[in-house]
Design a protein around this motif. Structure first.
Motif: not given
Lengths: 114, 292
Positions: B195-197, B214-216, B233-242, B244-250
């Motif tokens: 949710l945070l990411s 995009v990190v990956w 994505g809804g469960l554990v916040g999976y992103r296909a193209k996160p 950098l900021l989203e990944m750092l937040a997560y």
């Protein structure tokens, strides 16, 4: 770090991130996009890379539609008969897809930044 | 009809999961008499969703352009705080309880606890609620045979999500209390991290936070537009193209909140070596406590 102070970081940090939301907007290029019969018109938008712009989306359809772009992290419901202005930040050159989430099969388009 | 079924199933799934967990939580700690907190929180969430849905169709201009997005980000951040709080509290609780859960919960702090649970139910429902209301409303407004079929599919999707929540509740009742606390505190942290990411991504999409690279890109392996990817994505916040900021937040969230919630486990292991074998207690309300 005590547990209490760690806890307040968890609470305060997200709120601090919201603070810059008040930033004002400069006049930006507006690009019109229409939804009709569960399709976007036009379905390809060309923009300049590195320059923010505003999408003006009008829903002429009978039901609500959700403009969604996973890549742009934009999700926006547009009720029938409404117009919504979406500020889009400066994009790096590339192609960014979008869909109408409620009619993914037909409502598809892309933004090409170059 | 199938398409609309999947859309509402997906939108209501997270709410149903959270409701299932908090109902089970109350049941586990021996307070099914307090279910009404969760029920009222959820009903208020539905009411708020309908209100926001109506507001969106009435409003126009900047209120419509930005209002729902800011509310959306606000709800996400509040949910992150609530879930962290709840995870933390469950760990404290699991540590403090030496057998009689019921007695501990009778303490004055218990009432505050129920409010948090009610708020979790509220934010869980409200998060995607207005969107679902507008979607179903739009289908009904079409007033055609296909529109009715689509609306029926959409309502069935909500029922399907509710059934999933019910399954979580039934299943949760069967596992032991320590296991339930352990599993849900990990799961809730992952949900909150996601949710945070998501909130960070929305703020990037709004131009509040800078766009980062995009990190990956794992969209060829598991597309987050596909069914499985969306659910993850809804469960554990999976992103296909996160980004950098989203990944750092997560990752940052998991480290900080993980230390907060599970710090005692790690600290104990470091201080005293491996934890001694747990005493096995019988009975539903018994907590397995290691010697401290």
């Amino acid at each position: 770090m005590t547990r209490r102070s760690a806890f307040s970081i968890v609470i305060v940090a997200p709120l601090v991130m919201l603070a810059p939301a008040a930033r004002g907007a400069r006049a930006a290029t507006e690009i019109a996009l229409t939804i009709e019969q569960n399709r976007f018109q036009p379905d390809e938008i060309k923009v300049k890379a590195g320059v923010p712009f505003v999408l003006v989306i009008t829903n002429n359809g009978k039901g609500a539609e959700e403009f969604e772009s996973k890549e742009l992290r934009i999700e926006k419901v547009i009720p029938a008969g409404k117009t919504v202005k979406l500020k889009v930040p400066a994009l790096k050159s590339g192609t960014y897809g979008f869909v109408g989430e409620y009619h993914e099969k037909t409502a598809k388009g892309r933004i090409v930044a170059e | 009809m199938g398409g609309t079924f999947v859309i509402t199933l997906r939108e209501a799934f997270e709410a149903a999961l959270l409701l299932g967990i908090v109902y089970t939580y109350l049941d586990k700690v021996g307070r099914p008499d307090q279910f009404h907190y969760v029920t009222r929180g959820a009903l208020l969430g539905v009411a708020a969703s309908i209100l926001l849905g109506v507001a969106v169709t009435v409003l126009s201009g900047p209120l419509l352009d930005l209002g729902p997005d800011l509310i959306g980000v606000g709800v996400l951040l509040v949910a992150v705080v609530l879930l962290t709080w709840h995870g933390w509290w469950m760990r404290q609780h699991a540590r403090a309880v030496k057998g009689d859960v019921q007695r501990r919960l009778d303490e004055a702090s218990a009432t505050r606890r129920f409010w948090i649970v009610a708020l979790i139910a509220f934010t869980g429902v409200f998060r995607e609620g207005a969107e679902t209301v507008l979607f179903v409303w739009g289908l009904l407004a079409q007033a055609s045979v296909s529109g009715i079929g689509a609306a029926a599919g959409a309502l069935l999707g909500i029922v399907g999500a509710a059934a999933l929540g019910w399954a979580v509740f039934r299943g949760g009742k069967r596992v032991s209390l320590p296991k339930f606390f352990a599993v849900t505190s990990v799961l809730l942290l992952l949900v909150a991290g996601g949710l945070l990411s998501t909130a960070v991504g929305k703020l990037q999409g709004l131009g509040v936070l800078p766009i980062t690279s995009v990190v990956w890109d794992t969209s060829s392996l598991l597309d987050d537009r596909g069914l499985v990817g969306e659910f993850l994505g809804g469960l554990v916040g999976y992103r296909a193209k996160p980004s950098l900021l989203e990944m750092l937040a997560y990752v940052g969230y998991l480290v900080v909140a993980g230390a907060l919630v599970f710090g005692d486990v790690v600290g104990r292991k470091r201080d005293r070596g491996p934890a001694p074998p747990s005493a096995v207690l019988t009975g539903e309300d018994k907590e397995v406590v290691t010697a401290r």
